[in-house]
Design a protein around this motif. Sequence first.
Motif, short mmCIF file in Angstrom:
data_model
loop_
_atom_site.label_atom_id
_atom_site.label_comp_id
_atom_site.label_asym_id
_atom_site.label_seq_id
_atom_site.Cartn_x
_atom_site.Cartn_y
_atom_site.Cartn_z
N LEU A 1 0.84 -1.19 0.00
CA LEU A 1 0.00 0.00 0.00
C LEU A 1 0.88 1.25 0.00
N ALA A 2 0.70 2.07 -1.02
CA ALA A 2 1.50 3.28 -1.16
C ALA A 2 0.64 4.51 -0.82
N ARG A 3 1.20 5.68 -1.03
CA ARG A 3 0.51 6.93 -0.73
C ARG A 3 -0.24 7.48 -1.93
N SER A 4 -0.18 6.77 -3.03
CA SER A 4 -0.95 7.11 -4.22
C SER A 4 -1.47 5.82 -4.82
N ALA A 5 -2.59 5.90 -5.51
CA ALA A 5 -3.15 4.71 -6.14
C ALA A 5 -2.18 4.13 -7.17
N MET A 6 -1.46 5.02 -7.84
CA MET A 6 -0.55 4.59 -8.90
C MET A 6 0.52 3.64 -8.40
N HIS A 7 0.99 3.83 -7.18
CA HIS A 7 2.13 3.06 -6.68
C HIS A 7 1.73 1.89 -5.77
N HIS A 8 0.44 1.60 -5.65
CA HIS A 8 0.06 0.37 -4.96
C HIS A 8 0.58 -0.82 -5.77
N SER A 9 0.99 -1.86 -5.08
CA SER A 9 1.57 -3.00 -5.78
C SER A 9 1.35 -4.26 -4.95
N ALA A 10 2.12 -5.29 -5.26
CA ALA A 10 2.06 -6.55 -4.52
C ALA A 10 3.44 -7.18 -4.53
N ASN A 11 3.77 -7.87 -3.46
CA ASN A 11 4.98 -8.68 -3.43
C ASN A 11 4.61 -10.09 -3.89
N PHE A 12 5.42 -10.64 -4.77
CA PHE A 12 5.07 -11.92 -5.37
C PHE A 12 6.32 -12.62 -5.87
N ARG A 13 6.15 -13.92 -6.14
CA ARG A 13 7.14 -14.73 -6.85
C ARG A 13 6.41 -15.47 -7.96
N SER A 14 6.95 -15.44 -9.15
CA SER A 14 6.26 -16.10 -10.27
C SER A 14 7.27 -16.70 -11.23
N VAL A 15 6.79 -17.70 -11.97
CA VAL A 15 7.59 -18.35 -13.01
C VAL A 15 6.71 -18.54 -14.23
N MET A 16 7.28 -18.27 -15.39
CA MET A 16 6.61 -18.57 -16.66
C MET A 16 7.50 -19.50 -17.46
N ILE A 17 6.89 -20.57 -17.97
CA ILE A 17 7.62 -21.58 -18.74
C ILE A 17 6.97 -21.70 -20.12
N LEU A 18 7.78 -21.64 -21.15
CA LEU A 18 7.32 -21.86 -22.51
C LEU A 18 7.97 -23.12 -23.06
N GLY A 19 7.26 -23.83 -23.92
CA GLY A 19 7.86 -25.02 -24.51
C GLY A 19 6.81 -25.95 -25.07
N ARG A 20 7.29 -27.05 -25.57
CA ARG A 20 6.42 -28.06 -26.18
C ARG A 20 6.23 -29.20 -25.18
N ALA A 21 4.99 -29.44 -24.79
CA ALA A 21 4.68 -30.49 -23.84
C ALA A 21 4.59 -31.84 -24.54
N HIS A 22 4.91 -32.90 -23.81
CA HIS A 22 4.87 -34.25 -24.38
C HIS A 22 4.20 -35.20 -23.40
N ARG A 23 3.28 -35.96 -23.92
CA ARG A 23 2.55 -36.93 -23.11
C ARG A 23 3.41 -38.17 -22.88
N ILE A 24 3.42 -38.65 -21.66
CA ILE A 24 4.18 -39.86 -21.32
C ILE A 24 3.29 -41.07 -21.58
N GLU A 25 3.74 -41.94 -22.45
CA GLU A 25 2.95 -43.10 -22.84
C GLU A 25 3.38 -44.39 -22.14
N ASP A 26 4.67 -44.54 -21.84
CA ASP A 26 5.15 -45.77 -21.21
C ASP A 26 4.54 -45.92 -19.82
N PRO A 27 3.84 -47.04 -19.55
CA PRO A 27 3.15 -47.21 -18.27
C PRO A 27 4.09 -47.14 -17.06
N ASP A 28 5.26 -47.76 -17.15
CA ASP A 28 6.17 -47.75 -16.01
C ASP A 28 6.69 -46.35 -15.72
N THR A 29 6.99 -45.61 -16.78
CA THR A 29 7.46 -44.24 -16.60
C THR A 29 6.35 -43.37 -16.04
N LYS A 30 5.14 -43.55 -16.54
CA LYS A 30 4.01 -42.77 -16.04
C LYS A 30 3.76 -43.06 -14.56
#
Length: 225
Positions: free
Chosen positions: A96-125
């Motif tokens: 909470l700041a002294r102006s609306a413009m500077h209100h914010s939040a403390n956070f931790r985030s991660v974004m991951i990009l890539g090609r997903a792959h389905r696991i088909e082998d039963p033992d691995t799954k």
Amino acid sequence: MSPSVETTPPPSDRVRLRRKPGRGHHDRATIDAILDAAPLCHVGVVVDGQPYVTPTFHWREGDHLYIHGASKNRTLSVADGTEVCVTVSILDGLVLARSAMHHSANFRSVMILGRAHRIEDPDTKRARLKGFIESLYPGRWDALRPMTDTELKATAVLSLALDEASAKVRDGGPMDDEADLSWPVWSGVIPLRTALGAAVADAHTPAGTPPPALGMAVAPIPGSD
């Protein structure tokens, strides 16, 4: 885990932070710590031109993130073999700041990009699903009724390499303009955190049976005891 000038170069231009790059982190230690602290992620896919974002549990083993769901789940079916965006976020405080413009939040985030792959082998799954349960409740898998082949077939597990990932972290108080510091209103940080409640056994649990050990249960605020 305070914001700092980026020292590890981004693995690709797609995950380079354009705004507030000083809050960016591309080192695996920071990324892994955030992924391991929060079990809930959001998976973004595009279906026939329409974007969808689905919340689901995730877990990390080494250099891969895993998500699971029903084999007929539309999001997981579309995600197999295609580009996806997975995000994880932890809200640590309201700023909470002294102006609306500077209100914010403390956070931790991660974004991951890539090609997903389905696991088909039963033992691995099966091994990956054991890793999922063990990440949440260490030692519980071997105490459970074994998973049947039918249950295994009904469950989809997707793997996503952590080759393209970035973290963004904000930590600290409000960043007021110098001219606003004398404005007579409360300013500061209201911390937020996930807290565990007391375990409640169901009616069929034998009396005296202890609750399970917990692994990824609480995401502590950086710098807190």
